[in-house]
Design a protein around this motif. Structure first.
Motif, PDB file in Angstrom:
ATOM      1  N   ASP A 144       0.832  -1.211   0.000  1.00  0.00           N
ATOM      2  CA  ASP A 144       0.000   0.000   0.000  1.00  0.00           C
ATOM      3  C   ASP A 144       0.865   1.259   0.000  1.00  0.00           C
ATOM      4  O   ASP A 144       0.609   2.201  -0.752  1.00  0.00           O
ATOM      5  CB  ASP A 144      -0.937   0.009   1.214  1.00  0.00           C
ATOM      6  CG  ASP A 144      -2.017  -1.054   1.146  1.00  0.00           C
ATOM      7  OD1 ASP A 144      -2.247  -1.635   0.054  1.00  0.00           O
ATOM      8  OD2 ASP A 144      -2.645  -1.321   2.196  1.00  0.00           O
ATOM      9  N   ALA A 145       1.901   1.271   0.851  1.00  0.00           N
ATOM     10  CA  ALA A 145       2.790   2.431   0.923  1.00  0.00           C
ATOM     11  C   ALA A 145       3.549   2.609  -0.393  1.00  0.00           C
ATOM     12  O   ALA A 145       3.753   3.741  -0.854  1.00  0.00           O
ATOM     13  CB  ALA A 145       3.766   2.270   2.091  1.00  0.00           C
TER      14      ALA A 145
ATOM     15  N   LEU B 229       2.027   6.661  -6.847  1.00  0.00           N
ATOM     16  CA  LEU B 229       0.978   7.601  -7.267  1.00  0.00           C
ATOM     17  C   LEU B 229       1.387   9.048  -7.023  1.00  0.00           C
ATOM     18  O   LEU B 229       0.943   9.950  -7.732  1.00  0.00           O
ATOM     19  CB  LEU B 229      -0.337   7.296  -6.545  1.00  0.00           C
ATOM     20  CG  LEU B 229      -1.062   6.035  -7.016  1.00  0.00           C
ATOM     21  CD1 LEU B 229      -2.229   5.721  -6.089  1.00  0.00           C
ATOM     22  CD2 LEU B 229      -1.546   6.198  -8.454  1.00  0.00           C
ATOM     23  N   MET B 230       2.266   9.251  -6.035  1.00  0.00           N
ATOM     24  CA  MET B 230       2.767  10.597  -5.747  1.00  0.00           C
ATOM     25  C   MET B 230       4.019  10.909  -6.560  1.00  0.00           C
ATOM     26  O   MET B 230       4.737  11.858  -6.281  1.00  0.00           O
ATOM     27  CB  MET B 230       3.030  10.748  -4.246  1.00  0.00           C
ATOM     28  CG  MET B 230       1.739  10.748  -3.452  1.00  0.00           C
ATOM     29  SD  MET B 230       2.033  11.029  -1.707  1.00  0.00           S
ATOM     30  CE  MET B 230       1.830   9.366  -1.089  1.00  0.00           C
ATOM     31  N   GLU B 231       4.259  10.060  -7.569  1.00  0.00           N
ATOM     32  CA  GLU B 231       5.330  10.235  -8.556  1.00  0.00           C
ATOM     33  C   GLU B 231       6.740  10.114  -7.988  1.00  0.00           C
ATOM     34  O   GLU B 231       7.682  10.692  -8.505  1.00  0.00           O
ATOM     35  CB  GLU B 231       5.154  11.551  -9.321  1.00  0.00           C
ATOM     36  CG  GLU B 231       3.825  11.628 -10.044  1.00  0.00           C
ATOM     37  CD  GLU B 231       3.615  12.951 -10.774  1.00  0.00           C
ATOM     38  OE1 GLU B 231       4.388  13.910 -10.547  1.00  0.00           O
ATOM     39  OE2 GLU B 231       2.676  13.008 -11.573  1.00  0.00           O
ATOM     40  N   CYS B 232       6.893   9.325  -6.924  1.00  0.00           N
ATOM     41  CA  CYS B 232       8.230   9.056  -6.393  1.00  0.00           C
ATOM     42  C   CYS B 232       8.909   7.999  -7.255  1.00  0.00           C
ATOM     43  O   CYS B 232       8.253   7.169  -7.884  1.00  0.00           O
ATOM     44  CB  CYS B 232       8.139   8.554  -4.948  1.00  0.00           C
ATOM     45  SG  CYS B 232       7.511   9.786  -3.793  1.00  0.00           S
ATOM     46  N   ASP B 233      10.228   8.043  -7.278  1.00  0.00           N
ATOM     47  CA  ASP B 233      11.012   7.098  -8.049  1.00  0.00           C
ATOM     48  C   ASP B 233      10.949   5.705  -7.412  1.00  0.00           C
ATOM     49  O   ASP B 233      11.201   5.550  -6.215  1.00  0.00           O
ATOM     50  CB  ASP B 233      12.464   7.568  -8.111  1.00  0.00           C
ATOM     51  CG  ASP B 233      13.349   6.598  -8.843  1.00  0.00           C
ATOM     52  OD1 ASP B 233      13.199   6.474 -10.076  1.00  0.00           O
ATOM     53  OD2 ASP B 233      14.185   5.947  -8.180  1.00  0.00           O
ATOM     54  N   GLU B 234      10.622   4.700  -8.217  1.00  0.00           N
ATOM     55  CA  GLU B 234      10.481   3.330  -7.713  1.00  0.00           C
ATOM     56  C   GLU B 234      11.754   2.831  -7.038  1.00  0.00           C
ATOM     57  O   GLU B 234      11.696   2.225  -5.957  1.00  0.00           O
ATOM     58  CB  GLU B 234      10.115   2.391  -8.859  1.00  0.00           C
ATOM     59  CG  GLU B 234       9.972   0.952  -8.423  1.00  0.00           C
ATOM     60  CD  GLU B 234       9.529   0.023  -9.537  1.00  0.00           C
ATOM     61  OE1 GLU B 234       9.701  -1.197  -9.363  1.00  0.00           O
ATOM     62  OE2 GLU B 234       9.013   0.514 -10.574  1.00  0.00           O
ATOM     63  N   ASN B 235      12.913   3.080  -7.628  1.00  0.00           N
ATOM     64  CA  ASN B 235      14.167   2.612  -7.027  1.00  0.00           C
ATOM     65  C   ASN B 235      14.433   3.284  -5.688  1.00  0.00           C
ATOM     66  O   ASN B 235      14.948   2.652  -4.762  1.00  0.00           O
ATOM     67  CB  ASN B 235      15.337   2.837  -7.989  1.00  0.00           C
ATOM     68  CG  ASN B 235      15.251   1.929  -9.198  1.00  0.00           C
ATOM     69  OD1 ASN B 235      14.810   0.785  -9.096  1.00  0.00           O
ATOM     70  ND2 ASN B 235      15.644   2.435 -10.352  1.00  0.00           N
TER      71      ASN B 235
END
Length: 69
Positions: A35-36, A42-48
């Motif tokens: 969930d986090a 969704l808040m456009e943070c980088d996956e890595n």
């Protein structure tokens, strides 16, 4: 694949109730992390970066039961 839980001495934790609690705790942790993770995406943070932050969080957990050596 089912995790085989071991004690520090290498012996296997065989108690059904202990294994059940560990399994339930891991599933709750997995769902909360998922969930986090999705929220951060969704808040456009980088996956890595998200993955690195999660890894740092896990690495930073402290063992309150560790005996002094």
């Amino acid at each position: 694949m089912e995790t085989i839980w071991k004690r520090p001495d290498g012996s296997i934790v065989a108690c059904t109730e202990k294994i059940k609690v560990l399994r339930e705790n891991l599933e709750e942790l997995r769902q909360m992390a998922q969930d986090a993770f999705e929220d951060a995406l969704l808040m456009e943070c980088d996956e890595n970066q998200i993955r690195a932050v999660f890894q740092d969080l896990i690495t930073g957990l402290e063992n309150p039961y560790q005996q002094d050596r």
